[in-house]
Design a protein around this motif. Structure first.
Motif, PDB file in Angstrom:
ATOM      1  N   ARG A  58      11.191   4.148   1.796  1.00  0.00           N
ATOM      2  CA  ARG A  58      10.499   5.193   2.593  1.00  0.00           C
ATOM      3  C   ARG A  58      10.368   6.388   1.989  1.00  0.00           C
ATOM      4  NH1 ARG A  58      14.183   5.547   7.004  1.00  0.00           N
ATOM      5  NH2 ARG A  58      12.801   6.911   7.926  1.00  0.00           N
ATOM      6  N   ALA A  59      11.348   6.866   1.349  1.00  0.00           N
ATOM      7  CA  ALA A  59      11.264   8.181   0.529  1.00  0.00           C
ATOM      8  C   ALA A  59      10.202   8.146  -0.420  1.00  0.00           C
ATOM      9  CB  ALA A  59      12.872   8.784   0.099  1.00  0.00           C
ATOM     10  N   PHE A  60      10.307   7.167  -1.375  1.00  0.00           N
ATOM     11  CA  PHE A  60       9.287   6.881  -2.403  1.00  0.00           C
ATOM     12  C   PHE A  60       8.128   6.955  -1.860  1.00  0.00           C
ATOM     13  CE2 PHE A  60       7.193   4.276  -5.470  1.00  0.00           C
ATOM     14  CZ  PHE A  60       7.506   5.088  -6.753  1.00  0.00           C
ATOM     15  N   SER A  61       7.735   6.164  -0.781  1.00  0.00           N
ATOM     16  CA  SER A  61       6.312   6.034  -0.128  1.00  0.00           C
ATOM     17  C   SER A  61       5.828   7.200   0.490  1.00  0.00           C
ATOM     18  CB  SER A  61       6.503   4.862   0.934  1.00  0.00           C
ATOM     19  OG  SER A  61       5.347   5.063   1.912  1.00  0.00           O
ATOM     20  N   ASP A  62       6.797   7.962   0.868  1.00  0.00           N
ATOM     21  CA  ASP A  62       6.609   9.284   1.530  1.00  0.00           C
ATOM     22  C   ASP A  62       5.960  10.321   0.332  1.00  0.00           C
ATOM     23  OD1 ASP A  62       6.991  12.182   2.416  1.00  0.00           O
ATOM     24  OD2 ASP A  62       7.560  11.207   4.286  1.00  0.00           O
TER      25      ASP A  62
ATOM     26  N   ASP B 168      -5.793   4.272 -11.693  1.00  0.00           N
ATOM     27  CA  ASP B 168      -6.460   4.691 -10.399  1.00  0.00           C
ATOM     28  C   ASP B 168      -6.126   3.500  -9.364  1.00  0.00           C
ATOM     29  OD1 ASP B 168      -7.191   7.260 -11.013  1.00  0.00           O
ATOM     30  OD2 ASP B 168      -9.160   6.741 -11.300  1.00  0.00           O
ATOM     31  N   PRO B 169      -5.835   3.587  -8.067  1.00  0.00           N
ATOM     32  CA  PRO B 169      -5.716   2.742  -7.025  1.00  0.00           C
ATOM     33  C   PRO B 169      -6.979   1.857  -7.180  1.00  0.00           C
ATOM     34  CG  PRO B 169      -5.169   4.673  -6.190  1.00  0.00           C
ATOM     35  CD  PRO B 169      -5.745   5.262  -7.546  1.00  0.00           C
ATOM     36  N   VAL B 170      -8.033   2.194  -7.531  1.00  0.00           N
ATOM     37  CA  VAL B 170      -9.320   1.349  -7.317  1.00  0.00           C
ATOM     38  C   VAL B 170      -9.107   0.276  -8.808  1.00  0.00           C
ATOM     39  CG1 VAL B 170     -10.804   2.665  -8.976  1.00  0.00           C
ATOM     40  CG2 VAL B 170     -11.854   1.099  -7.035  1.00  0.00           C
ATOM     41  N   ILE B 171      -8.581   0.476  -9.701  1.00  0.00           N
ATOM     42  CA  ILE B 171      -8.430  -0.434 -10.712  1.00  0.00           C
ATOM     43  C   ILE B 171      -7.468  -1.466 -10.444  1.00  0.00           C
ATOM     44  CG2 ILE B 171      -7.775  -0.494 -13.236  1.00  0.00           C
ATOM     45  CD1 ILE B 171      -9.113   1.682 -13.880  1.00  0.00           C
ATOM     46  N   LEU B 172      -6.335  -0.914  -9.673  1.00  0.00           N
ATOM     47  CA  LEU B 172      -5.315  -1.793  -9.476  1.00  0.00           C
ATOM     48  C   LEU B 172      -5.703  -2.800  -8.189  1.00  0.00           C
ATOM     49  CD1 LEU B 172      -2.058   0.490  -9.357  1.00  0.00           C
ATOM     50  CD2 LEU B 172      -2.219  -1.637 -10.258  1.00  0.00           C
ATOM     51  N   VAL B 173      -6.625  -2.359  -7.504  1.00  0.00           N
ATOM     52  CA  VAL B 173      -7.351  -3.272  -6.410  1.00  0.00           C
ATOM     53  C   VAL B 173      -7.936  -4.293  -7.161  1.00  0.00           C
ATOM     54  CG1 VAL B 173      -9.214  -3.390  -4.639  1.00  0.00           C
ATOM     55  CG2 VAL B 173      -7.543  -1.690  -4.442  1.00  0.00           C
TER      56      VAL B 173
ATOM     57  N   TYR C   6       0.627  -1.160   0.122  1.00  0.00           N
ATOM     58  CA  TYR C   6       0.062   0.151  -0.119  1.00  0.00           C
ATOM     59  C   TYR C   6       0.931   1.342   0.143  1.00  0.00           C
ATOM     60  CZ  TYR C   6      -3.690   3.162   0.998  1.00  0.00           C
ATOM     61  OH  TYR C   6      -4.820   4.243   0.690  1.00  0.00           O
ATOM     62  N   GLY C   7       1.845   1.125   0.762  1.00  0.00           N
ATOM     63  CA  GLY C   7       2.760   2.384   0.762  1.00  0.00           C
ATOM     64  C   GLY C   7       3.598   2.715  -0.316  1.00  0.00           C
ATOM     65  N   ILE C   8       4.015   1.718  -1.021  1.00  0.00           N
ATOM     66  CA  ILE C   8       4.833   1.834  -2.050  1.00  0.00           C
ATOM     67  C   ILE C   8       4.115   1.705  -3.472  1.00  0.00           C
ATOM     68  CG2 ILE C   8       7.136   1.175  -3.456  1.00  0.00           C
ATOM     69  CD1 ILE C   8       8.192   0.896  -0.539  1.00  0.00           C
ATOM     70  N   LEU C   9       3.331   0.651  -3.506  1.00  0.00           N
ATOM     71  CA  LEU C   9       2.797   0.484  -4.899  1.00  0.00           C
ATOM     72  C   LEU C   9       1.204   1.213  -4.942  1.00  0.00           C
ATOM     73  CD1 LEU C   9       4.250  -2.553  -4.805  1.00  0.00           C
ATOM     74  CD2 LEU C   9       3.683  -1.884  -7.323  1.00  0.00           C
ATOM     75  N   ARG C  10       0.785   1.633  -3.730  1.00  0.00           N
ATOM     76  CA  ARG C  10      -0.176   2.510  -3.544  1.00  0.00           C
ATOM     77  C   ARG C  10      -1.648   1.654  -3.976  1.00  0.00           C
ATOM     78  NH1 ARG C  10       2.536   7.055  -2.230  1.00  0.00           N
ATOM     79  NH2 ARG C  10       4.640   6.780  -3.261  1.00  0.00           N
TER      80      ARG C  10
ATOM     81  N   TYR D 162       1.041  -6.179 -13.240  1.00  0.00           N
ATOM     82  CA  TYR D 162       0.865  -4.813 -12.509  1.00  0.00           C
ATOM     83  C   TYR D 162       1.645  -3.662 -13.162  1.00  0.00           C
ATOM     84  CZ  TYR D 162      -0.872  -7.087  -8.655  1.00  0.00           C
ATOM     85  OH  TYR D 162      -1.792  -8.137  -7.682  1.00  0.00           O
ATOM     86  N   ARG D 163       2.797  -4.044 -14.068  1.00  0.00           N
ATOM     87  CA  ARG D 163       3.669  -3.077 -14.553  1.00  0.00           C
ATOM     88  C   ARG D 163       2.659  -2.320 -15.476  1.00  0.00           C
ATOM     89  NH1 ARG D 163       9.212  -4.011 -17.291  1.00  0.00           N
ATOM     90  NH2 ARG D 163       8.101  -4.800 -19.017  1.00  0.00           N
ATOM     91  N   PHE D 164       1.857  -3.076 -16.302  1.00  0.00           N
ATOM     92  CA  PHE D 164       1.048  -2.511 -17.399  1.00  0.00           C
ATOM     93  C   PHE D 164       0.137  -1.278 -16.906  1.00  0.00           C
ATOM     94  CE2 PHE D 164      -3.020  -2.357 -19.473  1.00  0.00           C
ATOM     95  CZ  PHE D 164      -2.754  -1.965 -20.751  1.00  0.00           C
ATOM     96  N   TYR D 165      -0.368  -1.603 -15.727  1.00  0.00           N
ATOM     97  CA  TYR D 165      -1.213  -0.538 -15.024  1.00  0.00           C
ATOM     98  C   TYR D 165      -0.623   0.322 -14.500  1.00  0.00           C
ATOM     99  CZ  TYR D 165      -4.829  -4.009 -16.057  1.00  0.00           C
ATOM    100  OH  TYR D 165      -5.763  -4.731 -16.646  1.00  0.00           O
ATOM    101  N   ARG D 166       0.591   0.258 -14.091  1.00  0.00           N
ATOM    102  CA  ARG D 166       1.422   1.416 -13.445  1.00  0.00           C
ATOM    103  C   ARG D 166       1.755   2.270 -14.495  1.00  0.00           C
ATOM    104  NH1 ARG D 166       4.585  -2.034 -10.622  1.00  0.00           N
ATOM    105  NH2 ARG D 166       6.284  -2.018 -11.965  1.00  0.00           N
TER     106      ARG D 166
END
Lengths: 237, 337
Positions: free
Chosen positions: B197-201, B110-115, B37-41, B101-105
């Protein structure tokens, strides 16, 4: 006049496929100088700076750094070329400590960056004091110092600041301007967008007044401050 | 006094020890969810089945080792198989990322699509696991069964109540501590960990700083593979392995991650234990413990079981609802959902 160190030359462009925001806009800065972009709200000040940094498409015109055409480079590649950029908002890693923020600033460097960190701490002594604290816990002015410090960690050849004094108190603003002058004295050219036009022009070697994405007035900070029209339109008399 | 000790032992035996082990398993699972969640959101619904896949890999390797006659003395052979299973799971996750996942990235979906994409991955992974190992119950724990058995404990202390600590429970807690220590050291002390952590932040600023997002994503999947395999294997060792159970585990795991604060690793651990203890305490009949503590006249008639174990998932649900209503960012100020 010889070619400036960094120049966004007659840039026209906008975000994505949207309309043009900049029209033949030219912005340049030389070593040891502070160049300031001022202008009314919505004049395209930040947009002009982002264009120089490659965050939007420049459709005509070009951006040159030290004589090299970098118009097609991504912002990341421009950082590697030696451009340091401090965004207006979200310009620090809030959950990381001050020191970790600086380390992340130096991420692309493979050499030892201890000296640069010491220089940043000399420039911003308060950061040394708070180096183990989460950056998000600092005050507005201190956060801006972290943001500038982070950008300085790559030892940039030019530093670009997007409204560094946005949202800080007048006292803190004066202090930040002092720091920025100090950074400029180390020889790093500074390109800055400012909302506080009068104070910014006072420290500026070169000023650009933008109106609706075009260069309206250009001159040294003193000239612009003395210019009757600039005063009347933008500085409130 | 002995009454009090008996009550304490009964409570430890039926609530604290199982709660600790279950909490550790949930915490490891929630750590994986929170990192993604933190990194790939996005909320990775495939995480439960990733745990099942990891556990399955461990089981196959354990069987191979057992066929070769390799064992780990008093400890389960599965522990020996764990590093290999982690490698396999990490490779599968990296493959999934590359193919799906890479395709959608790249599309900046949107996060909801990735979900929803992750739900697709979940069904496929679930199918693969069931196809490969079957749907039945599998016990793959070998070695010594107890660290302390109830009978030994009673003989040693002379108390009426026994305290049993299963080897798998001990291993669960020790392994969880080791894994969490390594993870926190990695995130806080190494350059790659800090860049994660920086990327997540602040993703934009991370990109400006020259942090390579694809590398961060790759390292994240490898870590998540390790966490999921360890969590899945420990759960399977402690209870038993059954593919469908891992699908159900998704709820308490997400509840743990959200209660602690999504995206916050420390929160995931605390959340795991909160959910585990809430579940175990509420579904455990307290009659025995109260019987020792209260005078005879007050002794309860019923079992004092607040909720039947069949409803244990309701506990996670209720806690999840309360947290989302009252403090959506969770205890440790994670991102709100």
């Amino acid at each position: 006049m010889s070619e400036p160190f960094l120049i966004g030359d007659t840039m026209t462009g906008g975000y994505g496929k949207g309309p043009d925001i900049l029209h033949d806009c030219t912005i340049a800065v030389n070593p040891g100088e502070i160049a300031v972009i001022v202008g009314p709200n919505g004049a395209g000040k930040s947009t002009a700076m982002k264009a120089v940094f490659g965050m939007l498409e420049v459709r005509t015109g070009s951006v040159r750094l030290d004589g090299e055409d970098i118009t097609s480079l991504s912002p990341q590649d421009r950082v590697i070329k030696g451009m340091g950029f401090v965004p207006q908002v979200r310009n620090i890693f809030t959950s990381l400590t001050v020191e970790e923020n600086l380390e992340m600033g130096a991420f692309i460097r493979k050499d030892d960056f201890k000296d640069t960190m010491a220089q940043v701490y000399d420039l911003f002594p308060i950061l040394k004091e708070k180096r183990l604290q989460a950056a998000g816990e600092l005050s507005g002015g201190q956060r801006q110092q972290v943001a500038v410090g982070r950008a300085l960690m790559t030892q940039p050849k030019v530093l670009m600041l997007d409204e560094p004094t946005a949202g800080v108190s007048p006292i803190v603003m004066d202090e930040l301007f002092d720091r920025i002058i100090e950074v400029a004295r180390t020889g790093i050219p500074i390109l800055m967008v400012e909302q506080n036009a009068r104070q910014a022009l006072e420290i500026a070697d070169k000023g650009y007044v933008l109106v609706q994405g075009r260069n309206a007035h250009t001159g040294t900070g003193k000239e612009l401050l003395a210019d009757e029209e600039v005063r009347r339109s933008f500085l409130g008399g | 006094m002995t009454d009090f000790l008996n009550a304490l032992v009964a409570l430890t035996n039926f609530v604290i020890v199982p709660g600790m082990a279950y909490g550790a398993q949930l915490a490891l699972g929630a750590l994986g969810v929170t990192l993604i969640y933190g990194i790939l959101r996005f909320s990775n619904f495939a995480h439960g089945d990733t745990m099942a896949f990891g556990a399955m890999a461990t089981i196959f390797i354990t069987w191979t080792f057992q066929a070769w006659g390799i064992s780990f003395g008093p400890l389960p052979t599965a522990i020996l198989a764990l590093p290999f299973a982690i490698m396999i799971t990490a490779l599968v996750l990296l493959g999934t990322d590359r193919v799906v996942y890479r395709f959608y990235r790249r599309q900046k979906s949107d996060p909801v699509i990735l979900v929803i994409v992750s739900m697709g991955v979940m069904f496929i992974m679930n199918g693969i696991v069931r196809f490969m190992i079957g749907v039945g119950d599998i016990r793959f724990s070998d070695g010594e069964r107890f660290i302390i058995s109830a009978r030994d404990f009673k003989a040693a202390t002379g108390l009426k109540e026994g305290l049993a600590i299963k080897t798998t429970q001990g291993i669960t807690i020790v392994t969880a501590i080791i894994v969490v220590a390594i993870l926190f050291w990695f995130l806080n002390k190494t350059r790659t960990g800090k860049s994660m952590r920086a990327f997540s932040d602040n993703e934009d600023l991370a990109l400006l700083s020259g942090i390579n997002p694809e590398r961060v994503v790759m390292v994240t999947w490898i870590i998540v593979g390790a966490l999921a395999t360890v969590a899945g294997t420990l759960y399977g060792l402690d209870k038993s392995f059954k593919p469908f159970v891992y699908l159900q585990l998704l709820l308490p795991i997400f509840a743990a991650a959200i209660v602690g604060g999504l995206g916050n690793p420390l929160g995931a651990i605390v959340g795991g234990f909160i959910i585990a203890f809430a579940e175990v305490t509420i579904t455990y009949p307290l009659k025995k413990v109260l019987g020792y503590l209260l005078p005879e006249s007050l002794e309860p008639d019923g079992l004092v079981q607040l909720l039947s174990t069949d409803y244990k998932f309701a506990v996670s649900f209720v806690i999840l609802l309360i947290v989302l209503l009252v403090k959506p960012t969770g205890i440790f100020k994670g991102q709100s959902v």
